[in-house]
Design a protein around this motif. Structure first.
Motif, PDB file in Angstrom:
ATOM      1  N   ASP A 151      26.316  13.725 -27.582  1.00 61.90           N
ATOM      2  CA  ASP A 151      26.844  14.417 -26.394  1.00 61.90           C
ATOM      3  C   ASP A 151      25.735  15.195 -25.685  1.00 61.90           C
ATOM      4  O   ASP A 151      25.665  15.198 -24.446  1.00 61.90           O
ATOM      5  N   VAL A 154      23.390  12.652 -23.884  1.00 60.45           N
ATOM      6  CA  VAL A 154      24.033  12.046 -22.720  1.00 60.45           C
ATOM      7  C   VAL A 154      24.177  13.048 -21.587  1.00 60.45           C
ATOM      8  O   VAL A 154      23.904  12.731 -20.414  1.00 60.45           O
ATOM      9  N   THR A 192      28.199   9.333 -17.700  1.00 57.13           N
ATOM     10  CA  THR A 192      28.129   8.445 -18.853  1.00 57.13           C
ATOM     11  C   THR A 192      29.307   8.694 -19.779  1.00 57.13           C
ATOM     12  O   THR A 192      29.627   9.845 -20.102  1.00 57.13           O
ATOM     13  N   THR A 193      29.939   7.612 -20.199  1.00 57.40           N
ATOM     14  CA  THR A 193      31.009   7.668 -21.185  1.00 57.40           C
ATOM     15  C   THR A 193      30.521   7.017 -22.471  1.00 57.40           C
ATOM     16  O   THR A 193      30.105   5.849 -22.462  1.00 57.40           O
ATOM     17  N   VAL A 194      30.538   7.772 -23.559  1.00 56.19           N
ATOM     18  CA  VAL A 194      30.155   7.235 -24.864  1.00 56.19           C
ATOM     19  C   VAL A 194      31.365   6.521 -25.461  1.00 56.19           C
ATOM     20  O   VAL A 194      32.459   7.086 -25.536  1.00 56.19           O
ATOM     21  N   HIS A 195      31.185   5.274 -25.880  1.00 56.65           N
ATOM     22  CA  HIS A 195      32.306   4.497 -26.395  1.00 56.65           C
ATOM     23  C   HIS A 195      32.381   4.492 -27.912  1.00 56.65           C
ATOM     24  O   HIS A 195      33.447   4.695 -28.483  1.00 56.65           O
ATOM     25  N   TRP A 206      24.852   4.183 -31.084  1.00 56.07           N
ATOM     26  CA  TRP A 206      25.973   4.404 -30.176  1.00 56.07           C
ATOM     27  C   TRP A 206      25.897   3.467 -28.982  1.00 56.07           C
ATOM     28  O   TRP A 206      24.863   2.894 -28.679  1.00 56.07           O
ATOM     29  N   THR A 207      27.058   3.310 -28.310  1.00 61.32           N
ATOM     30  CA  THR A 207      27.141   2.511 -27.089  1.00 61.32           C
ATOM     31  C   THR A 207      27.723   3.374 -25.983  1.00 61.32           C
ATOM     32  O   THR A 207      28.495   4.307 -26.240  1.00 61.32           O
ATOM     33  N   SER A 208      27.346   3.042 -24.749  1.00 63.50           N
ATOM     34  CA  SER A 208      27.813   3.848 -23.620  1.00 63.50           C
ATOM     35  C   SER A 208      27.827   3.011 -22.354  1.00 63.50           C
ATOM     36  O   SER A 208      27.161   1.985 -22.256  1.00 63.50           O
ATOM     37  N   THR A 210      27.337   3.871 -18.196  1.00 66.89           N
ATOM     38  CA  THR A 210      26.972   4.887 -17.210  1.00 66.89           C
ATOM     39  C   THR A 210      27.334   4.374 -15.826  1.00 66.89           C
ATOM     40  O   THR A 210      26.848   3.325 -15.395  1.00 66.89           O
TER      41      THR A 210
END
Length: 252
Positions: A151, A154, A192-195, A206-208, A210
């Motif tokens: 977090d 990002v 950006t949204t972290v998935h 991690w994957t995201s 943007t």
């Protein structure tokens, strides 16, 4: 890494390298969901037959294909696998680095799989394609620490793409398969949204997605990262799989 995951990665690599297509039923659930992220949101397919079709298309693009599995991160039922796709086209060997995410069921079969790879992002076959080895000597910091760290990274990157919050001095970041930018236009705003976040021991992945505001609408940049942490919980090494932006959406 557990013996079970070792067997699964071996079977998976052989299958995608052109092994027996009947192995799909042993590796994948009948209702498996497969998503090649580079193709966009609507590219997800369902079922073993669809995965067999993906493999057929994958194998017919080149004279020879091989999938070499590299580092693996296991976090319960989630497995993150780095791999190199090698091909031979007109006699010239080439290689593309990729990252796959699996969600494995209680029977040891993959129920969901995501491919984070840019087929156009490869180059001549070379050991350098796999990036620097990820080495970390941190104790496992646990899922809450990993979430807070991601977090922070990002949030800082959305404010300033050049920010290096959470990284150790001298951290080595490999841009895996990333060629010249396809859309150099600067973004006015990034969200950006972290998935997904996974990790074990000193490793973090991690994957995201943007979403960037640009002239004419928005564009979406998919990204996956696999990292190693130092004893202070900072990123010492990172493999960053940044895919080409999905087509821009016009404003509503």
């Amino acid at each position: 890494m557990s013996r079970f995951v070792t067997h699964l990665t071996d079977a998976w690599g052989e299958y995608w390298s052109g092994g027996d297509s009947r192995a799909a039923g042993l590796i994948y659930r009948p209702d498996v969901r497969f998503w090649n992220v580079a193709r966009g949101r609507t590219a997800e397919v369902l079922g073993v037959d669809a995965v067999v079709g993906e493999r057929f298309a994958h194998l017919t693009r080149s004279d020879r294909v091989g999938v070499v599995v590299g580092a693996t991160v296991v976090d319960g039922p989630v497995v993150v696998v780095e791999f190199v796709l090698t091909t031979s086209e007109c006699g010239s060997p080439a290689a593309v680095p990729g990252c796959a995410w699996w969600w494995v069921d209680d029977d040891g079969r993959i129920g969901r799989e995501e491919w984070w790879i840019d087929p156009a992002g490869g180059g001549p076959a070379s050991p350098d394609v796999a990036g620097h080895p990820l080495r970390g000597d941190a104790d496992d910091p646990g899922p809450e620490f990993r979430r807070r760290l991601v977090d922070r990274i990002v949030e800082a990157a959305d404010a300033d793409p050049d920010a290096a919050v959470g990284y150790a001095a001298g951290a080595i970041v490999d841009l895996m398969g990333e060629g010249p930018p396809t859309d150099p236009a600067p973004a006015d705003r990034r969200v950006t949204t972290v998935h997904e976040i996974a990790g074990s021991g000193p490793f973090l992945a991690w994957t995201s997605l943007t979403v960037e505001d640009v002239d004419g609408g928005t564009r979406t940049r998919p990204e996956a990262r696999v990292c190693a942490l130092d004893p202070d919980g900072r990123i010492a090494g990172e493999h960053r799989y940044r895919l080409r932006p999905w087509p821009a959406r016009p404003p509503r």
